[in-house]
Design a protein around this motif. Sequence first.
Motif, PDB file in Angstrom:
ATOM      1  N   GLY A 171      24.376   5.891  -0.682  1.00  0.00           N
ATOM      2  CA  GLY A 171      25.576   5.145  -1.025  1.00  0.00           C
ATOM      3  C   GLY A 171      26.805   6.006  -1.211  1.00  0.00           C
ATOM      4  O   GLY A 171      27.921   5.477  -1.296  1.00  0.00           O
ATOM      5  N   ALA A 210      32.243  -0.680  -0.803  1.00  0.00           N
ATOM      6  CA  ALA A 210      31.125   0.258  -0.854  1.00  0.00           C
ATOM      7  C   ALA A 210      31.351   1.320  -1.925  1.00  0.00           C
ATOM      8  O   ALA A 210      30.421   1.702  -2.660  1.00  0.00           O
ATOM      9  N   TYR A 214      29.172   1.815  -5.555  1.00  0.00           N
ATOM     10  CA  TYR A 214      28.551   3.035  -6.040  1.00  0.00           C
ATOM     11  C   TYR A 214      29.078   3.423  -7.426  1.00  0.00           C
ATOM     12  O   TYR A 214      28.306   3.869  -8.285  1.00  0.00           O
TER      13      TYR A 214
END
Length: 219
Positions: A171, A210, A214
């Motif tokens: 990630g 994204a 994370y």
Amino acid sequence: MASSTSLPAPGSRPKKPRGKMADWFRQTLLKKPKRPDSPESTSSRTSQPPSQDRLSPSLSLVTSPSLPPTHASDSGSSRWSKDYDVCVCHSEEDLVAAQNLVSYLEGSTTSLRCFLQLRDATPGGAIVSELCQALNNSHCRVLLITPGFLQDPWCKYQMLQALTEAPGAEGRTIPLLSGLSRDAYPPELRFMYYVDGRGPDGGFRQVKEAVMRYLQTLS
């Protein structure tokens, strides 16, 4: 003929009436002389600390030193353990696209902290040291994969450095494929999903989501 009343002798004081004399004698006995303070009593009083109710002005104004201001999110999150949230890896010919991506990430409500090489690198610093330090000081790495990226040896170096932490860094590395077909996707990244940059926003929204996904794992 001499008077029977005798006059007081010269120099003699007239006698006070007995009632007034008794009152004067009583008041004289009731008055106790003040004793001078002995050194021991003085030292005993001065040696006693002042009570808390009567502190001197200098002591009452003393306050504890103020603590340095801290970030509101410092507690309970390790996000602030690194200098940057995102390190954007790009080729020199893709500088404009990289700047647009950084402007989008920094200008959003999330206010992500981005590292842009030509803007944030230390002038005079060694390229290898600056690239490695930027990767280590960033939570996520966005690889702006374009034809220029594949031809740039420094971009490939950054990509390999980012992959050294895989698979434990799941990630953290986010490939953004732009201007290339799927067949041109680097084989080194074949085990990672990429963001397709052919959309209307160039894939910027997916990159931001994204990164935020994370960062949420750090709290």
